[in-house]
Design an enzyme around this catalytic site. Structure first.
Site: not given
Ligand code: AMP
Length: 402
Positions: A241, A384
């Site tokens: 990105r 996470e």
């Protein structure tokens, strides 16, 4: 209580079962190629070898069914029946402005998340499919939603508003949301533990540097700014990105390259970042190999990546009027010794001094600042799934005790 953690993508699904009495990981696995030929589940009971099973899985419900079979398997499983799973925690990417915390999933929550699909169709759609599949197969098990955006909801308007006509925020919800929130929150809490200081007395900058990458400024336990924006495309240079660019470039490339609808978005998300600059790879290990072989564009990609991270660090120090610790996590942050060095060198004027020897470590909680550095530099592996399991456990237990 055992908690099943589900992270559902469009064609893949990751899962873990944790015993939350002692936060022990019991098993983990990955389902790939859901809805395609050659669907496969790879399951690992901790302490045993991985087992791979190629089974047709047409949809997420088939995938979840295979996960539940694996989890209850007589040899590789970790529970005798699903009654031993007290709750399921679902990772959900986008909760818009609706949820600043993890929540028990009921019909109203599903409705609210469906309204957010527009904001993240590629992520929220499979997340919701995973929830529906679990609800169908485990109708009596409490489900909890843990959102990537939630932790960033404490940002003040001066951090989350863009300088575009205000009505677009009101009409279309265009604002900075931020992502990777579960990871930023986890490492910030671990940093406070490592330093033995209450989060409310700390100014932290957390750098989640993986294939996707973002930086957050966390002042006194609250996120006050983050680099990802309306979508995960903004901010740092990433694997594929582009991060921050002049928005005028989008229209210009479209014209010059005569691109069809949607192609510019695809280029900026999938073909840019360090891959786009180097033309070699999005993986930092490949780039470092290429640099050794004299590839100048690979070296430039790494330099640009490091410069961008340094820029955000400087900006957030100014925003918070100081920083006590800078935290590095995710694939690159945890493992790339050279990149951490590139980011942290020559910041002495800001009170940041790295110990090169202490920095020579991978994947292990470490303070790699010099003794006399005013700012601590911390490597903290993210987790996470544990964060999702913790929130799920607390919410499910509170409901049970009501
Ligand atoms: P993540 O998205 O957090 O799983 O991070 C994945 C990225 O971490 C990979 O694409 C690599 O660029 C990077 N990575 C993983 N291990 C290493 C390593 N030993 N050295 C450098 N980069 C690494």
């Amino acid at each position: 209580m055992n908690v099943l953690v589900i992270n559902c993508g469009s064609s893949s699904l990751k899962y873990q079962v944790l015993n939350m009495t002692n936060e022990e990981l019991l098993c983990k696995g990955l389902v790939e190629r859901i809805g395609m030929e050659g669907s496969v589940i790879t399951h690992e009971k901790i302490g045993m070898d991985k087992v791979k099973n190629v089974v047709p899985m047409e949809n997420h419900q088939d995938a979840i069914k295979n996960v539940l079979d694996a989890v209850q398997h007589p040899e590789h499983g970790v529970v005798k029946s699903m009654d031993e799973i007290g709750a399921v925690g679902h990772r959900v990417v986008h909760a818009g402005e609706k949820f600043a915390y993890s929540v028990y999933i009921d019909d109203a929550v599903i409705g609210a998340l469906e309204e957010c699909v527009e904001l993240a169709p590629l992520h929220n759609t499979p997340n919701l499919q995973g929830i529906a599949a679990c609800q169908a197969l485990m109708p009596d098990t409490p489900m909890v939603g843990v959102f990537d955006t939630a932790f960033h909801q404490t940002m003040p308007p001066e951090s989350y508003l863009y300088a575009i006509p205000y009505e677009y925020y009101k009409k279309h919800g265009i604002r900075r949301y931020g992502f990777h929130g579960t990871s930023h929150k986890y490492v910030a809490e671990r940093a406070a533990d490592m330093l033995g200081v209450d989060m409310h007395d700390l100014k932290l900058i957390t750098c989640h540097l993986g294939n996707g990458a973002s930086v957050s400024a966390i002042k006194h336990g609250r996120c006050v700014d983050t680099s990802m924006g309306f979508t995960p495309l903004e901010g740092l240079v990433m694997g594929t990105r582009c991060g921050d660019i002049d928005p005028a470039i989008v229209t210009y490339i479209r014209q010059k390259e005569n691109l069809p609808q949607g192609a510019a978005n695809e280029i900026l998300n999938k073909k840019s970042g360090v891959l786009g600059i180097s033309g070699v790879s999005s993986d930092f290990r490949d780039l470092e190999e290429a640099v050794k072989e004299g590839n100048e564009r690979a070296a430039l990609a790494l330099k640009i990546f490091a410069q961008k991270v340094r820029g955000y660090i400087g900006s957030y120090i100014a925003e918070m009027n100081g920083v006590d610790a800078i935290i590095f996590t995710a694939g690159v942050g945890e493992n790339d010794i050279g990149m951490r060095e590139m980011i942290c060198q020559n910041l002495g004027n800001l009170g940041i001094k790295m110990d090169v020897l202490k920095n020579n470590v991978r994947g292990k909680e470490t303070d790699f600042a010099t003794e006399d550095s005013k700012v601590r530099l911390l490597l903290i592996p993210t987790n996470e799934e544990l964060m999702i399991a913790r929130d799920t456990y607390h919410i499910a237990r509170a409901r049970k005790n009501k």
